[in-house]
Design a protein around this motif. Structure first.
Motif, mmCIF file in Angstrom:
data_model
loop_
_atom_site.group_PDB
_atom_site.id
_atom_site.type_symbol
_atom_site.label_atom_id
_atom_site.label_comp_id
_atom_site.label_asym_id
_atom_site.label_seq_id
_atom_site.Cartn_x
_atom_site.Cartn_y
_atom_site.Cartn_z
ATOM 1 N N VAL A 67 0.854 -1.186 0.000
ATOM 2 C CA VAL A 67 0.000 0.000 0.000
ATOM 3 C C VAL A 67 0.892 1.239 0.000
ATOM 4 O O VAL A 67 1.859 1.315 0.764
ATOM 5 C CB VAL A 67 -0.917 0.008 1.250
ATOM 6 N N ILE A 77 0.524 8.820 -8.264
ATOM 7 C CA ILE A 77 -0.086 7.743 -7.491
ATOM 8 C C ILE A 77 -0.509 8.325 -6.147
ATOM 9 O O ILE A 77 0.211 9.144 -5.568
ATOM 10 C CB ILE A 77 0.906 6.575 -7.314
ATOM 11 N N GLU A 78 -1.660 7.897 -5.660
ATOM 12 C CA GLU A 78 -2.190 8.461 -4.426
ATOM 13 C C GLU A 78 -1.911 7.575 -3.218
ATOM 14 O O GLU A 78 -1.844 6.344 -3.335
ATOM 15 C CB GLU A 78 -3.696 8.675 -4.567
ATOM 16 N N GLU A 81 -3.369 3.722 -2.239
ATOM 17 C CA GLU A 81 -3.577 2.801 -3.357
ATOM 18 C C GLU A 81 -2.743 1.537 -3.145
ATOM 19 O O GLU A 81 -1.613 1.596 -2.670
ATOM 20 C CB GLU A 81 -3.209 3.461 -4.682
ATOM 21 N N ARG A 82 -3.335 0.399 -3.510
ATOM 22 C CA ARG A 82 -2.610 -0.871 -3.436
ATOM 23 C C ARG A 82 -1.861 -1.067 -4.744
ATOM 24 O O ARG A 82 -2.386 -0.793 -5.818
ATOM 25 C CB ARG A 82 -3.570 -2.029 -3.188
ATOM 26 N N VAL A 83 -0.635 -1.565 -4.616
ATOM 27 C CA VAL A 83 0.226 -1.681 -5.784
ATOM 28 C C VAL A 83 0.991 -3.001 -5.762
ATOM 29 O O VAL A 83 1.126 -3.646 -4.722
ATOM 30 C CB VAL A 83 1.246 -0.516 -5.855
ATOM 31 N N VAL A 119 -0.689 0.133 -10.068
ATOM 32 C CA VAL A 119 -1.841 0.168 -9.173
ATOM 33 C C VAL A 119 -2.721 -1.042 -9.448
ATOM 34 O O VAL A 119 -2.962 -1.395 -10.608
ATOM 35 C CB VAL A 119 -2.633 1.487 -9.366
ATOM 36 N N PRO A 121 -6.156 -2.299 -9.774
ATOM 37 C CA PRO A 121 -7.459 -1.640 -9.958
ATOM 38 C C PRO A 121 -8.509 -2.149 -8.977
ATOM 39 O O PRO A 121 -8.573 -3.344 -8.674
ATOM 40 C CB PRO A 121 -7.850 -2.017 -11.384
ATOM 41 N N TYR A 123 -8.820 -1.512 -5.764
ATOM 42 C CA TYR A 123 -8.414 -1.672 -4.370
ATOM 43 C C TYR A 123 -7.707 -0.418 -3.892
ATOM 44 O O TYR A 123 -6.777 0.047 -4.524
ATOM 45 C CB TYR A 123 -7.450 -2.854 -4.199
ATOM 46 N N SER A 124 -8.167 0.130 -2.770
ATOM 47 C CA SER A 124 -7.464 1.231 -2.125
ATOM 48 C C SER A 124 -7.799 1.212 -0.644
ATOM 49 O O SER A 124 -8.832 0.699 -0.237
ATOM 50 C CB SER A 124 -7.818 2.574 -2.750
#
Length: 126
Positions: A67, A77-78, A81-83, A119, A121, A123-124
């Motif tokens: 994360v 990227i914020e 965000e899950r990466v 990222v 998509p 999921y955050s």
């Protein structure tokens, strides 16, 4: 501070007081949730190859998911965000006559260029 597995004098050790890296321009700080062990990790711990040698002490690990916990200037990227990402061989190893870094995903946090993460998509985290 964070916990990080470090290779010191050819041995894997748990460092319980490693500094948390800070993202620079174009970089992100990732809280590592999962990391993989690859054959290159074993090879580096065993002394490397003729082309790549890890500079000790270093934190092993290349592939991870996690994360975003922090961002440097110039990233799109914020936080939250899950990466998934790949740290890259050049960031961990010194190349004959060149530069290298001390990055590694076998730690609670890792810092890397935002271009090396994707990222996931849908999921955050808030």
């Amino acid at each position: 501070e964070m916990r990080a597995w470090r290779v010191v004098a050819g041995e894997l050790e748990l460092d319980t007081s490693a500094p948390v890296p800070k993202p620079g321009k174009g970089e992100v700080l990732v809280k590592v949730m999962h990391a993989s062990v690859n054959p290159i990790d074993w090879k580096l711990m065993g002394g490397g190859t003729p082309l790549f040698r890890a500079r000790e002490p270093y934190t092993p690990g290349f592939d991870f998911s996690g994360v975003i916990e922090g961002v440097g200037p110039g990233t799109d990227i914020e936080i939250g965000e899950r990466v998934i990402g790949y740290l890259g061989l050049m960031e961990t190893c010194s190349v004959e006559g060149g530069e290298g870094g001390l990055a590694g995903s076998f730690a609670e946090y890792c810092c890397l260029p935002s271009s090396r993460v994707a990222v996931i998509p849908g999921y955050s985290d808030p």
